[in-house]
Structure formats: structure tokens, C-alpha cells
Design an enzyme around this catalytic site. Sequence first.
Site, short mmCIF file in Angstrom:
data_model
loop_
_atom_site.label_atom_id
_atom_site.label_comp_id
_atom_site.label_asym_id
_atom_site.label_seq_id
_atom_site.Cartn_x
_atom_site.Cartn_y
_atom_site.Cartn_z
N THR A 123 -5.66 2.79 -7.28
CA THR A 123 -6.80 2.69 -6.37
C THR A 123 -7.48 4.13 -6.96
O THR A 123 -7.18 5.22 -6.22
CB THR A 123 -6.66 2.76 -4.82
OG1 THR A 123 -5.70 1.18 -4.43
CG2 THR A 123 -8.12 2.35 -4.21
N TYR A 125 -2.22 5.93 -4.70
CA TYR A 125 -3.00 6.29 -4.23
C TYR A 125 -2.61 8.06 -4.52
O TYR A 125 -1.28 8.31 -4.38
CB TYR A 125 -3.49 6.79 -2.81
CG TYR A 125 -4.76 6.05 -1.89
CD1 TYR A 125 -5.41 5.92 -2.18
CD2 TYR A 125 -3.69 5.03 -0.76
CE1 TYR A 125 -6.08 4.50 -1.88
CE2 TYR A 125 -4.61 4.48 0.20
CZ TYR A 125 -5.80 3.65 -0.76
OH TYR A 125 -6.62 3.24 -0.09
N SER A 153 0.80 -1.59 -0.40
CA SER A 153 0.01 -0.18 0.18
C SER A 153 0.64 1.37 -0.05
O SER A 153 1.99 2.11 0.74
CB SER A 153 -0.74 -0.17 1.18
OG SER A 153 -1.54 0.86 1.45
N HIS A 156 -13.01 -2.22 -2.51
CA HIS A 156 -12.76 -1.57 -1.42
C HIS A 156 -12.94 -1.76 -0.63
O HIS A 156 -12.16 -1.74 1.55
CB HIS A 156 -12.87 -0.11 -1.41
CG HIS A 156 -11.34 0.31 -0.28
ND1 HIS A 156 -10.27 1.29 -1.89
CD2 HIS A 156 -10.73 0.50 0.48
CE1 HIS A 156 -9.52 1.84 -0.78
NE2 HIS A 156 -9.24 0.90 0.63
N LYS A 183 -7.70 -0.25 -9.87
CA LYS A 183 -8.43 -0.55 -8.87
C LYS A 183 -9.58 0.12 -8.29
O LYS A 183 -9.46 0.82 -8.22
CB LYS A 183 -7.56 -1.55 -7.56
CG LYS A 183 -7.55 -1.79 -6.49
CD LYS A 183 -7.01 -2.26 -5.89
CE LYS A 183 -7.52 -2.40 -4.18
NZ LYS A 183 -8.00 -1.73 -2.86
C1 LIG Z 1 -7.48 -2.77 6.86
C2 LIG Z 1 -7.61 -2.38 4.67
C3 LIG Z 1 -6.78 -1.54 4.74
C4 LIG Z 1 -6.87 -1.07 3.56
N1 LIG Z 1 -5.99 -0.13 3.15
C5 LIG Z 1 -5.80 -0.37 1.58
C6 LIG Z 1 -5.14 1.04 0.76
O1 LIG Z 1 -4.22 1.52 1.61
N2 LIG Z 1 -5.33 0.49 -0.58
C7 LIG Z 1 -6.15 -0.63 -1.54
O2 LIG Z 1 -6.12 0.27 -2.36
N3 LIG Z 1 -7.22 -0.90 -0.85
C8 LIG Z 1 -6.52 -1.19 0.50
N4 LIG Z 1 -7.80 -1.94 1.44
C9 LIG Z 1 -8.50 -3.05 0.22
C10 LIG Z 1 -8.00 -3.56 0.28
O3 LIG Z 1 -7.30 -3.39 -1.24
C11 LIG Z 1 -8.95 -5.07 -0.71
O4 LIG Z 1 -10.30 -4.25 -2.03
C12 LIG Z 1 -10.28 -5.35 0.53
O5 LIG Z 1 -9.70 -5.37 1.13
C13 LIG Z 1 -10.80 -6.73 -0.11
O6 LIG Z 1 -11.56 -7.08 0.43
P1 LIG Z 1 -11.54 -8.36 1.73
O7 LIG Z 1 -10.67 -7.93 2.23
O8 LIG Z 1 -13.02 -8.83 2.47
O9 LIG Z 1 -10.61 -9.80 0.77
C14 LIG Z 1 -7.62 -1.98 2.70
C15 LIG Z 1 -8.74 -3.07 3.19
C16 LIG Z 1 -8.40 -3.37 4.83
C17 LIG Z 1 -9.20 -4.71 4.83
#
Ligand SMILES: Cc1cc2nc3c(=O)[nH]c(=O)nc-3n(C[C@H](O)[C@H](O)[C@H](O)COP(=O)(O)O)c2cc1C
Length: 392
Positions: free
Chosen positions: A168, A142, A119, A289, A265
Site C-alpha cells: 500500500t 505498510y 492487513s 483507500h 495498491k
Molecule cells: C476500516 C478500514 C480499514 C482499512 N485499513 C486498511 C489497511 O490496513 N491497509 C490498506 O491497504 N487499506 C486499508 N483500507 C482501505 C481498503 O483496503 C480499501 O482500499 C477501501 O476500503 C475500499 O473502499 P470501500 O471501503 O468503499 O470498498 C481500510 C479501509 C477501511 C474501511
Amino acid sequence: MPWKRRPFTGGTLAGARNIADLRELARRRVPGLAFEYVEGGAEDESTRRGNRAGFEQLRRLPQTLVDTSRRQLRGTILGAPAEAPLVIAPTGLNNMLHPEGDLALARAAARRGIPFTLSSLSTTRLEEVAARAGGRLWMQLYVLKDRAIARELMQRAAAAGYEALVFTTDCNIFGSREWDQRNFSAPGRPTMRAALDTLRHPRWLYNILVRYGIPRFRNVESFLPPGKATALGGSTVLPGLFEATITWDDIAWIRQFWRGKLLIKGVLTAGDAERALALGCDGIVLSNHGGRQLDYCVTALEVLPEVAAAVRGRLPIVIDGGFRRGTDIIKALALGAEAVMLGRATLYGLAAGGETGVARALEMLCAETDRVLGMLGCNSVSELGPQHVRRA
Ligand SMILES: Cc1cc2nc3c(=O)[nH]c(=O)nc-3n(C[C@H](O)[C@H](O)[C@H](O)COP(=O)(O)O)c2cc1C
């Protein structure tokens, strides 16, 4: 007394049978404030719940009496070999769950032979992950209000040898995660109750806060005001840095600094997928997300068939949202995804047991996917197709 199914009560990784068990271990090992950060969805959490519920609506159609003794999960993702059709999703603040956070996830992915996505808001510098974990590395981007941040991240990721950039696009406005907010009396200020709860987790307190200090947004810390680079300080400024002006025109801007593979994304419509294709992107991540941004949003799984029909194999589709079982993975592959991104599933493993815990999560998901593949009558994921699923 009638016989009753008992929930997972074991306390060890070895005793965990599935991702739900790892989640239970994670829940016990980290304070509520960290667990809520991982778990929470936006507002009513309808999107987050919908991601899981979507899998219930699809049933599988097996073909019987097929020799599946040669089955394997190996294939390609974005044209390069991968040992399984899986990618670890980008998640910020991983070192809140384990002191080795990002490194543990990246190393476990490298050992499994699948890509890891770091990330922009990681707690380890991207150069350190490249030097100490290796494997196939993707960098999530980002584009924040200060465009210099994205520019620098792209240049550094290219210099460190990252293979792909994952832009993203669903965070033009920062989502409202109310459960997360309830742990704070003001941004960056945990409530007394949340602070006391951390004292009930002395191992976490020692390993994370005492040994290393509050995790910091290492990749972007030079751009944050003094005192605002920690997980707590950052939460007072970062939400305000998300940029509402990002548009498709920014792909051309990104291309000035990034020559490697580019994935978008946050795509959820066939029209947007076609747009990504027309602009020369190398792939898309169908994603809401993890339900953390727009509530009452469609799930990636439900739009997958129409998006796959629109791009007709010309654009690799990666998908995420709620994947917790091999059977979930198989459903998405059958409907046209090239790979599945794992968010919380591997984070539960991380919180439960660091790199070993992540490896355990990947091992469970690979074993389940392999078993379902065989039961469906297939020897490889490339044999999966829409004929293997049907709406319940
Ligand atoms: C704790 C957490 C932090 C996340 N941080 C980011 C991030 O920094 N950048 C991003 O593109 N997506 C982020 N996401 C989304 C994840 O990349 C992903 O799309 C999502 O977790 C998928 O769903 P799932 O957790 O049910 O597998 C985050 C998700 C979680 C749970």
C-alpha cells in the site's frame, strides 16, 4: 396517506436484502466509535462520497436475445482460479467489529473461492489466519519508519505460504479522519459520550472487550512500545510511524525479501501503472483507500479506462472504492478491471453477523453480479467490454 417506500427496519441477517441493509444492521450492532472508524473518510469526505457518485454516471448497454443460461462468474485472478472476480480488501482492526474479525473474513472468502487480503495492522497474526482459515491469502504491506517491521512481515508471510503481497503506497502520510477523531478527547482516549455509547451495546461490549480484551495489532505488536499494541494505545503511536520517504526505489528493496506476486495498491495514474509494469510488478490496485487518505481525489473508476488503455492487458488491474452492488462490479469489469476489492461492503457483513454476515454480503454481491451479467447478454465476465457501458 400516500404509499411510501419504507427503509430497512428488520433486525436479522435473513431479512437483509442488500449491502445497504447490512450497513444498517452493522450501525445498530456496534458502538458509534467502531462504526465511525469503518465509515469515515478524510476531511470533507469528498473522495468517499465521490466513490459512490461515480457509479451513477455510468449506464449499461444490454444486448438482447442472447442465451445466457450457461452464465457463471468463475475466472482467474492473478492467473489462478477464482469463483468470482472479487477479493476482500485489507482492513485494519477487524476484531473491533466482531471477535472473529480477520478469521471470519478469511474463512468466508475461502468458502466463496476468492482471495482474502490481511492487513499489516490486523488484529490476528498472519500465521493464525493461514492455519485456521486457509484459502487464497494475500498479505498487505505498510512500509513504516522502522523498516524491520516490513522485513519481518514479508518473511513471515512467505513462510506461512501467502500467495501475494499488496504494497500500500497511499499511506506515506496518515489521512485525517475527523469523524473518527471526534470520538476521542485525545488519541487513544474515548470521550465520555463515546464511552457511554459502548454501554448501549452490551453484546458488543461482552463479546469483544470482556471476553477478549481490547483488540491488539497482533502482527506488529512486538515492535510497538509497551502498552501501545492495543487498538487504543496503538492509535497514539501508529499514525506517526507512517513513512514519507517511500518511493519506487523501494520495490527493489521489497524484492529482496518477497519472491511471490507483488501488487501495488494506491495507483491512480496511467504513468504510475506503467512504472509498476516496468518494475516487474504482478498487478496494481487502483484505489484511493476508500476516501480515507487524500480528499478531493479522483476515483479509481474514473481513471480505470485510461489506465487499462496504458497497460493493454499486460498488468492485471484490481480496483476498489465504493463497491456496494453487483452492478458496480460489472461496470469496473467492463472497463478493464480483472477483479474488485471489497472494503466496507464485507465489513458491514462482519459487524452484522460475523462469518455468516460476510458470507451473506458475498452471496448478495455474487447474485447481483450474476443477474446483471445475464441481463447484459453475457455468459461470463470475460465477455464484458467497454461496449457494455456508456457515460450518462
Ligand atoms: C476500516 C478500514 C480499514 C482499512 N485499513 C486498511 C489497511 O490496513 N491497509 C490498506 O491497504 N487499506 C486499508 N483500507 C482501505 C481498503 O483496503 C480499501 O482500499 C477501501 O476500503 C475500499 O473502499 P470501500 O471501503 O468503499 O470498498 C481500510 C479501509 C477501511 C474501511
